[in-house]
Design a protein around this motif. Structure first.
Motif, PDB file in Angstrom:
ATOM      1  N   ALA A  90       0.834  -1.209   0.000  1.00 33.24           N
ATOM      2  CA  ALA A  90       0.000   0.000   0.000  1.00 33.24           C
ATOM      3  C   ALA A  90       0.863   1.250   0.000  1.00 33.24           C
ATOM      4  CB  ALA A  90      -0.930  -0.009   1.212  1.00 33.24           C
ATOM      5  N   ALA A  91       1.963   1.237   0.762  1.00 32.86           N
ATOM      6  CA  ALA A  91       2.855   2.390   0.794  1.00 32.86           C
ATOM      7  C   ALA A  91       3.524   2.599  -0.567  1.00 32.86           C
ATOM      8  CB  ALA A  91       3.911   2.198   1.881  1.00 32.86           C
ATOM      9  N   GLN A  92       3.917   1.521  -1.212  1.00 39.20           N
ATOM     10  CA  GLN A  92       4.524   1.635  -2.548  1.00 39.20           C
ATOM     11  C   GLN A  92       3.529   2.195  -3.556  1.00 39.20           C
ATOM     12  OE1 GLN A  92       5.631  -2.479  -2.826  1.00 39.20           O
ATOM     13  NE2 GLN A  92       7.766  -2.107  -2.208  1.00 39.20           N
ATOM     14  N   LEU A  93       2.291   1.764  -3.449  1.00 37.24           N
ATOM     15  CA  LEU A  93       1.271   2.261  -4.364  1.00 37.24           C
ATOM     16  C   LEU A  93       1.024   3.749  -4.124  1.00 37.24           C
ATOM     17  CD1 LEU A  93      -0.745   1.421  -6.581  1.00 37.24           C
ATOM     18  CD2 LEU A  93      -2.401   0.920  -4.771  1.00 37.24           C
ATOM     19  N   ALA A  94       0.958   4.146  -2.850  1.00 32.29           N
ATOM     20  CA  ALA A  94       0.744   5.554  -2.532  1.00 32.29           C
ATOM     21  C   ALA A  94       1.896   6.419  -2.999  1.00 32.29           C
ATOM     22  CB  ALA A  94       0.541   5.714  -1.026  1.00 32.29           C
ATOM     23  N   ASP A 115       4.825   3.893  -7.040  1.00 31.88           N
ATOM     24  CA  ASP A 115       5.590   2.781  -7.615  1.00 31.88           C
ATOM     25  C   ASP A 115       4.664   1.588  -7.820  1.00 31.88           C
ATOM     26  OD1 ASP A 115       7.452   0.939  -8.435  1.00 31.88           O
ATOM     27  OD2 ASP A 115       8.856   1.295  -6.786  1.00 31.88           O
ATOM     28  N   ALA A 116       3.880   1.655  -8.897  1.00 32.53           N
ATOM     29  CA  ALA A 116       2.871   0.616  -9.133  1.00 32.53           C
ATOM     30  C   ALA A 116       3.502  -0.738  -9.410  1.00 32.53           C
ATOM     31  CB  ALA A 116       1.973   1.030 -10.301  1.00 32.53           C
ATOM     32  N   GLU A 117       4.639  -0.759 -10.084  1.00 36.83           N
ATOM     33  CA  GLU A 117       5.295  -2.029 -10.416  1.00 36.83           C
ATOM     34  C   GLU A 117       5.713  -2.769  -9.157  1.00 36.83           C
ATOM     35  OE1 GLU A 117       5.969  -4.718 -13.266  1.00 36.83           O
ATOM     36  OE2 GLU A 117       5.551  -2.650 -13.852  1.00 36.83           O
ATOM     37  N   ALA A 118       6.386  -2.065  -8.242  1.00 37.27           N
ATOM     38  CA  ALA A 118       6.810  -2.697  -6.993  1.00 37.27           C
ATOM     39  C   ALA A 118       5.604  -3.086  -6.147  1.00 37.27           C
ATOM     40  CB  ALA A 118       7.722  -1.745  -6.212  1.00 37.27           C
ATOM     41  N   ALA A 119       4.588  -2.229  -6.115  1.00 36.47           N
ATOM     42  CA  ALA A 119       3.394  -2.515  -5.317  1.00 36.47           C
ATOM     43  C   ALA A 119       2.709  -3.780  -5.808  1.00 36.47           C
ATOM     44  CB  ALA A 119       2.431  -1.338  -5.377  1.00 36.47           C
ATOM     45  N   ALA A 120       2.603  -3.940  -7.124  1.00 39.25           N
ATOM     46  CA  ALA A 120       1.945  -5.134  -7.665  1.00 39.25           C
ATOM     47  C   ALA A 120       2.672  -6.399  -7.232  1.00 39.25           C
ATOM     48  CB  ALA A 120       1.880  -5.048  -9.186  1.00 39.25           C
ATOM     49  N   GLY A 121       4.024  -6.374  -7.258  1.00 41.90           N
ATOM     50  CA  GLY A 121       4.790  -7.551  -6.842  1.00 41.90           C
ATOM     51  C   GLY A 121       4.642  -7.838  -5.366  1.00 41.90           C
ATOM     52  N   THR A 122       4.722  -6.798  -4.536  1.00 42.61           N
ATOM     53  CA  THR A 122       4.608  -6.988  -3.086  1.00 42.61           C
ATOM     54  C   THR A 122       3.226  -7.500  -2.703  1.00 42.61           C
ATOM     55  OG1 THR A 122       6.192  -5.196  -2.715  1.00 42.61           O
ATOM     56  CG2 THR A 122       4.813  -5.844  -0.855  1.00 42.61           C
ATOM     57  N   LEU A 123       2.198  -6.935  -3.294  1.00 43.25           N
ATOM     58  CA  LEU A 123       0.836  -7.349  -2.953  1.00 43.25           C
ATOM     59  C   LEU A 123       0.543  -8.752  -3.461  1.00 43.25           C
ATOM     60  CD1 LEU A 123      -0.868  -3.927  -3.693  1.00 43.25           C
ATOM     61  CD2 LEU A 123      -0.487  -4.942  -1.444  1.00 43.25           C
ATOM     62  N   ARG A 124       1.125  -9.139  -4.584  1.00 45.82           N
ATOM     63  CA  ARG A 124       0.987 -10.526  -5.046  1.00 45.82           C
ATOM     64  C   ARG A 124       1.634 -11.489  -4.061  1.00 45.82           C
ATOM     65  NH1 ARG A 124       0.521  -8.415 -10.154  1.00 45.82           N
ATOM     66  NH2 ARG A 124      -1.068  -9.484 -11.405  1.00 45.82           N
ATOM     67  N   GLU A 125       2.788 -11.104  -3.552  1.00 49.80           N
ATOM     68  CA  GLU A 125       3.471 -11.939  -2.563  1.00 49.80           C
ATOM     69  C   GLU A 125       2.603 -12.103  -1.314  1.00 49.80           C
ATOM     70  OE1 GLU A 125       7.697 -12.010  -0.015  1.00 49.80           O
ATOM     71  OE2 GLU A 125       7.314 -10.459  -1.527  1.00 49.80           O
ATOM     72  N   ARG A 179      -3.998  -4.626  -5.203  1.00 51.99           N
ATOM     73  CA  ARG A 179      -3.156  -5.250  -6.219  1.00 51.99           C
ATOM     74  C   ARG A 179      -3.709  -5.013  -7.619  1.00 51.99           C
ATOM     75  NH1 ARG A 179      -4.749 -10.146  -8.318  1.00 51.99           N
ATOM     76  NH2 ARG A 179      -4.886  -8.819 -10.139  1.00 51.99           N
ATOM     77  N   ILE A 180      -5.038  -5.073  -7.764  1.00 54.16           N
ATOM     78  CA  ILE A 180      -5.663  -4.779  -9.053  1.00 54.16           C
ATOM     79  C   ILE A 180      -5.412  -3.325  -9.437  1.00 54.16           C
ATOM     80  CG2 ILE A 180      -7.890  -4.538 -10.219  1.00 54.16           C
ATOM     81  CD1 ILE A 180      -8.830  -6.998  -8.632  1.00 54.16           C
ATOM     82  N   GLU A 181      -5.512  -2.431  -8.456  1.00 53.88           N
ATOM     83  CA  GLU A 181      -5.240  -1.016  -8.723  1.00 53.88           C
ATOM     84  C   GLU A 181      -3.805  -0.817  -9.202  1.00 53.88           C
ATOM     85  OE1 GLU A 181      -5.888   2.944  -9.199  1.00 53.88           O
ATOM     86  OE2 GLU A 181      -7.391   1.413  -8.731  1.00 53.88           O
ATOM     87  N   ALA A 182      -2.872  -1.515  -8.566  1.00 56.58           N
ATOM     88  CA  ALA A 182      -1.474  -1.425  -8.993  1.00 56.58           C
ATOM     89  C   ALA A 182      -1.312  -1.922 -10.425  1.00 56.58           C
ATOM     90  CB  ALA A 182      -0.586  -2.231  -8.043  1.00 56.58           C
TER      91      ALA A 182
END
Length: 438
Positions: free
Chosen positions: A108-112, A115-125, A162-165
């Protein structure tokens, strides 16, 4: 030792090997303790969570025996005794639930931060840690009762993030099939419906995006008696104001409620030279409308003797559905609820009829002279016989009444069926109040 409660309860040793736990009571006890690692859990709380509504006669003794069995499975130091209860000798880092929460916060912090790319990976994990319903081994309510419900809600929030990212990093095509399924399963979730509409728009599926909005609007009206919120209303206004070319392909996933052909107002690329000639935009409902046949006949009878009929009543009274059922084939529905300014009414009618992109220059839209939205409507409707359904006029009742009066005066073959919480006040108007509900 690591503990897993996001699904069937498991314990794994330092080599990742599963530790045999035995029966359901033992797994329930471990789940209850792992939910509060390092904290003392009272005997009464453990008994309530392990045995639910069927505690044993001597529950403290039964719990003590169960703790003994768990120590034999995990090691004698894994569960410590404490005054009034027991404690799992583990840190939050050793329980998958708390790893999920940590990764969710990081994503969530990465998305805010953009950094959508990093957020998508972290949230998938984070989401990959889920193997099934949380606390699934606790008896009683499915998914561990109140605890399980809260955790499922948290998982769904992370899934939306994650979808938002993915949407922000331009992967709308990858998430669209998933979004279609989720939106169908959660029809009242407005943020999720907004994500679906945005994904469709990003993929160039303007007609499907408009259809998805209309489906959501109807579901909210029929199920909750409410209108879409600000985010959905703004998206709808954007689609009407600047429609994208519809690039729907045969392989594109179908959207519930969407028509196979492009909808009116989806852009000049696919719009026919005379969109009105295609006839009507009211799609058949998949649900029945029993018990209202007398109302339908009455409205149709009024339309035979009057050119303006207004269905009156409060929100949720069934006005929109009745108007759609009573309208003849070839009628055109114009949704006015999303409009935030009365001057947008003529343009909304143009968009619904599919005329905006091919006939109207944006700088001329709000004028009143030649080339204005109202004049273009008169030009195209003046030589046709059709019914125009103006839905939810109460939001812009003055502008809707003004436009209706102009069109009815200058377009001899036009009739108007309106829905509103108050009459339009146009000469010749026939008011009709539905007695049933949607």
């Amino acid at each position: 030792m690591r503990y897993f409660i996001l699904g069937a309860t498991e314990a794994r040793d330092e080599r990742g090997r599963a530790v045999p736990l035995g029966g359901a009571r033992l797994r329930a006890l471990l789940a209850a303790l792992a939910l509060r690692p390092g904290r003392v859990v009272a005997v009464a709380d453990l008994v309530a969570e392990v045995w639910a509504d069927e505690p044993p006669h001597d529950s403290p003794a039964a719990l003590q025996a169960l703790v003994g069995r768990l120590r034999r499975a995990l090691g004698k130091d894994a569960v410590a005794s404490a005054p009034g209860g027991y404690r799992l000798a583990a840190s939050r880092a050793e329980v998958d639930l708390y790893a999920f929460e940590r990764l969710g916060r990081e994503g969530a912090a990465q998305l805010a931060a953009g950094d959508a790319e990093a957020a998508a990976g972290t949230l998938r994990e984070a989401l990959a840690l889920w193997r099934g319903p949380a606390l699934d081994d606790l008896p009683g309510h499915s998914g561990g009762g109140d605890h399980g419900v809260r955790l499922q809600a948290r998982r769904f929030a992370v899934l939306r993030q994650r979808i938002e990212a993915d949407l922000r990093r331009g992967a709308s095509g990858d998430v669209l099939p998933e979004l279609i399924g989720l939106a169908g399963d959660h029809p009242y979730d407005e943020p999720l419906q907004a994500q679906l509409i945005r994904a469709l728009r990003a993929e160039g599926r303007g007609a499907d995006a408009l259809a998805a909005y209309e489906r959501t609007r109807r579901v909210l009206a029929e199920g909750l008696g409410t209108d879409p919120g600000a985010e959905l209303a703004a998206l709808h206004a954007e689609l009407l104001a600047a429609p994208v070319p519809d690039r729907t392909s045969a392989a594109a996933p179908a959207v519930p409620g969407a028509a196979g052909a492009p909808s009116p107002g989806t852009g000049a690329v696919t719009a026919p030279a005379d969109p009105i000639a295609d006839g009507g935009n009211i799609r058949p409902r998949l649900t029945s409308f029993v018990g209202r046949q007398a109302d339908i006949r009455a409205v149709r009878s009024d339309l035979e003797r009057a050119r303006l009929v207004t269905l009156l009543g409060p929100g949720g009274a069934g006005k929109t559905r009745l108007a759609e059922e009573a309208a003849p084939p070839g009628a055109w529905l114009v949704e006015l609820a999303p409009l935030d300014h009365p001057s947008a009414v003529p343009g909304a009618v143009l968009s619904a009829l599919g005329l905006r992109e091919t006939q109207l220059a944006p700088r001329e839209e709000r004028g009143t002279g030649r080339g204005s939205a109202t004049e273009l409507l008169v030009e195209h409707l003046g030589r046709r016989r059709l019914l125009l359904v103006l839905d939810n006029c109460e939001h812009v009742v003055g502008a809707a009444a003004e436009l209706a009066e102009v069109l009815l005066t200058r377009c001899a073959g036009l009739s108007v069926l309106a829905t509103s919480r108050e009459p339009l006040g146009v000469p010749g108007e026939v008011g009709w109040a539905p007695m049933g509900g949607e």
